[in-house]
Scaffold this active site. Structure first.
Site, PDB file in Angstrom:
ATOM      1  N   GLY A 253       4.158   0.519  13.668  1.00 14.22           N
ATOM      2  CA  GLY A 253       3.480   1.306  14.696  1.00 14.22           C
ATOM      3  C   GLY A 253       4.182   2.566  15.146  1.00 14.22           C
ATOM      4  O   GLY A 253       3.787   3.156  16.152  1.00 14.22           O
ATOM      5  N   CYS A 370       7.632   6.744   2.157  1.00 19.34           N
ATOM      6  CA  CYS A 370       9.072   6.974   2.319  1.00 19.34           C
ATOM      7  C   CYS A 370       9.735   6.797   0.952  1.00 19.34           C
ATOM      8  O   CYS A 370      10.809   6.235   0.846  1.00 19.34           O
ATOM      9  CB  CYS A 370       9.673   6.065   3.383  1.00 19.34           C
ATOM     10  SG  CYS A 370       9.379   4.318   3.120  1.00 19.34           S
TER      11      CYS A 370
HETATM   12  C1  LIG Z   1       5.337   2.036   5.265  1.00 18.26           C
HETATM   13  S1  LIG Z   1       4.741   0.725   6.211  1.00 18.26           S
HETATM   14  C2  LIG Z   1       3.895   1.574   7.491  1.00 18.26           C
HETATM   15  C3  LIG Z   1       4.787   2.098   8.577  1.00 18.26           C
HETATM   16  C4  LIG Z   1       4.008   2.564   9.807  1.00 18.26           C
HETATM   17  N1  LIG Z   1       2.987   3.528   9.475  1.00 18.26           N
HETATM   18  C5  LIG Z   1       4.896   3.150  10.877  1.00 18.26           C
HETATM   19  O1  LIG Z   1       4.961   4.357  11.046  1.00 18.26           O
HETATM   20  O2  LIG Z   1       5.539   2.363  11.587  1.00 18.26           O
HETATM   21  C6  LIG Z   1       3.433   0.142   5.220  1.00 18.26           C
HETATM   22  C7  LIG Z   1       2.555  -0.884   5.884  1.00 18.26           C
HETATM   23  O3  LIG Z   1       1.435  -1.098   5.003  1.00 18.26           O
HETATM   24  C8  LIG Z   1       0.987  -2.410   5.174  1.00 18.26           C
HETATM   25  N2  LIG Z   1       0.110  -2.711   4.025  1.00 18.26           N
HETATM   26  C9  LIG Z   1       0.471  -3.023   2.769  1.00 18.26           C
HETATM   27  N3  LIG Z   1      -0.630  -3.186   2.006  1.00 18.26           N
HETATM   28  C10 LIG Z   1      -1.706  -2.956   2.796  1.00 18.26           C
HETATM   29  C11 LIG Z   1      -3.106  -2.974   2.608  1.00 18.26           C
HETATM   30  N4  LIG Z   1      -3.623  -3.252   1.412  1.00 18.26           N
HETATM   31  N5  LIG Z   1      -3.914  -2.709   3.642  1.00 18.26           N
HETATM   32  C12 LIG Z   1      -3.381  -2.424   4.872  1.00 18.26           C
HETATM   33  N6  LIG Z   1      -2.067  -2.415   5.116  1.00 18.26           N
HETATM   34  C13 LIG Z   1      -1.228  -2.656   4.095  1.00 18.26           C
HETATM   35  C14 LIG Z   1       2.260  -3.217   5.283  1.00 18.26           C
HETATM   36  O4  LIG Z   1       2.026  -4.448   5.945  1.00 18.26           O
HETATM   37  C15 LIG Z   1       3.160  -2.255   6.088  1.00 18.26           C
HETATM   38  O5  LIG Z   1       3.108  -2.599   7.452  1.00 18.26           O
END
Ligand SMILES: C[S@@+](CC[C@H](N)C(=O)[O-])C[C@H]1O[C@@H](n2cnc3c(N)ncnc32)[C@H](O)[C@@H]1O
Length: 429
Positions: A253, A370
């Site tokens: 988040g 990232c």
């Molecule tokens: C890089 S992190 C996001 C970080 C977040 N945007 C932040 O700024 O704190 C990627 C996120 O994508 C989620 N994720 C992975 N595959 C997904 C999918 N098919 N649909 C939705 N979320 C997904 C993971 O659970 C993870 O929380």
């Protein structure tokens, strides 16, 4: 006290780096720990992160000293030896205290046979330092990277690969996003040194690091922990008053909080596939005193959660290799496999294609990772543009750093931003 923490470090590393591969993430294992004093927690984190960061170098030196390799059943002893080496070479703690401590840890591990070996090895190790050992080693050994990852870095960034590998060995900077600029004065008054970022107007680098809960203004939402590069994608989002925004991979988040701050009147939907991680988005928003609608769902399957109302803007911070943040998550070096990259690229493309129809004509999608691997970034955007005739790239020129065919690619900088990529895509009006 410290010896108990050392024992705890070995037991924790057994979960992160088990003999048969796989293993839990450092974050997960740290979250499982009992309540510790600040100094104990500091020592534990130093050992866990340090051994993961320098694993290959430490293990290489150890292997060279042994006539006979340790049995795989002696994994805990091996990890204790690596911890001891790490403490000797990469911490400021007195050498004699380190050399004396680890044989006791071997005894506590029910391996009294290893105490003498441990003592002899650490005595030998105290006569050299990491720099002398590293001098003649190739980059992947010296910088503790798996061969496959080094090859990818070297192929993608032949001129910068050395710096990238070395930057991954350094502890990351302590970077904040200041939601309330006046909090800077309170931080300085509290004895912290504050250096403002150069890319994000809200970024501040703090030293010395301190548990974030103890910072003035944290509980009131005046600041959040967020890398400077990670602050940039949300700055590219534009929506009309009362518009609709989708944060498609939202947890934990960091960027949802930013979007909620920038667009308090917008309708903000934060989606993530992981319900447990999504709970952290709620905690974050509560602390910032902001709101959003949270939905558990798969971004690649909008049919299961979308209400058929188009979005003005989508932020897709996609699941990726995280190769730009290895200094923050060094365990990833040992958990990822070369074959994961193609799988991740496939997932990113699937999510992009599924989400694009949800963007209104004239609206935008900001794609971010990232990662520093071109196939997840500029290559992913190039392939997307080739598949979607109604999309054009619209990344502001001033946001570009390293020259890439598409988007803005940042490489990790010691004491500066993480490695990150973002591109803004605009739908034909
Ligand atoms: C890089 S992190 C996001 C970080 C977040 N945007 C932040 O700024 O704190 C990627 C996120 O994508 C989620 N994720 C992975 N595959 C997904 C999918 N098919 N649909 C939705 N979320 C997904 C993971 O659970 C993870 O929380």
């Amino acid at each position: 006290m410290a010896d108990n923490v050392r024992l705890l470090a070995v037991r924790s590393l057994m979960k992160v780096l088990p003999a048969d591969g796989g293993g839990k993430s450092l974050r997960e294992v740290l979250a499982e720990q009992p309540v510790l004093l600040a100094a104990e927690r500091g020592l534990l984190a130093d050992l866990l992160f340090g051994v993961c960061r320098h694993y290959r170098l430490l293990d290489h030196w150890l292997g060279q000293q042994m006539d006979k390799p340790l049995k795989s059943s002696a994994r805990a002893v091996r990890l204790a030896l690596l911890c001891g080496l790490h403490e000797l070479w990469f911490s400021e703690r007195p050498q004699h205290a380190v050399v004396n401590a680890w044989p006791d840890v071997c005894r506590a591990l029910n391996a009294p046979w290893a105490a003498g070996l441990c003592n002899a090895l650490l005595r030998k190790a105290s006569k050299v330092n990491a720099e002398q050992i590293s001098r003649h080693l190739d980059v992947p050994l010296r910088c503790s990277l798996p061969d496959w990852l080094w090859q990818r870095f070297d192929q993608a960034w032949p001129e910068q690969a050395n710096d990238i590998a070395e930057a991954a060995l350094l502890p990351p900077p302590f970077t904040l996003r200041l939601s309330d600029p006046s909090i800077e004065a309170a931080l300085i008054e509290d004895g912290l040194e504050v250096r403002r970022g150069q890319l994000s107007p809200q970024a501040a680098y703090l030293s010395p690091p301190r548990p974030v809960q103890m910072l003035p203004g944290f509980k009131d939402g005046a600041l959040s922990v967020q890398d400077e590069a990670a602050q940039l994608p949300a700055l590219l989002i534009e929506v009309p008053a009362g518009g609709r925004i989708l944060d498609a991979c939202a947890a934990p988040g960091g960027k949802t909080g930013q979007l909620a701050e920038y667009f308090p009147d917008a309708e903000l939907l934060a989606l993530d596939i992981d319900a447990k991680r999504l709970k952290r988005v709620r905690d974050n928003l509560d602390r910032l005193r902001r709101n959003a609608t949270l939905v558990v769902g798969d971004a690649a399957e909008p049919g299961n959660w979308w209400d058929r109302q188009l979005f003005d803007a989508v932020l897709l911070d996609a699941p990726c290799s995280a190769t730009g943040i290895l200094r923050r998550q060094p365990d990833l070096k040992w958990h990822r496999r070369d074959s994961d990259i193609a799988t991740l690229c496939g997932l990113q493309a699937r999510i992009l294609d599924a989400i694009w129809p949800l963007v209104r004509p004239g609206g935008m999608l900001v794609y971010a990772t990232c990662s520093i691997l071109p196939e997840e970034n500029a290559g992913q955007v190039q392939a997307f543009l080739a598949r979607h005739g109604d999309a054009r790239e619209d990344t502001p020129v001033e946001a570009r750093s390293v020259i890439t065919s598409h988007g803005c690619q940042l490489l990790p900088v010691a004491d500066g931003p993480d490695g990150f990529f973002f591109a803004r895509l605009r739908k034909a009006g």
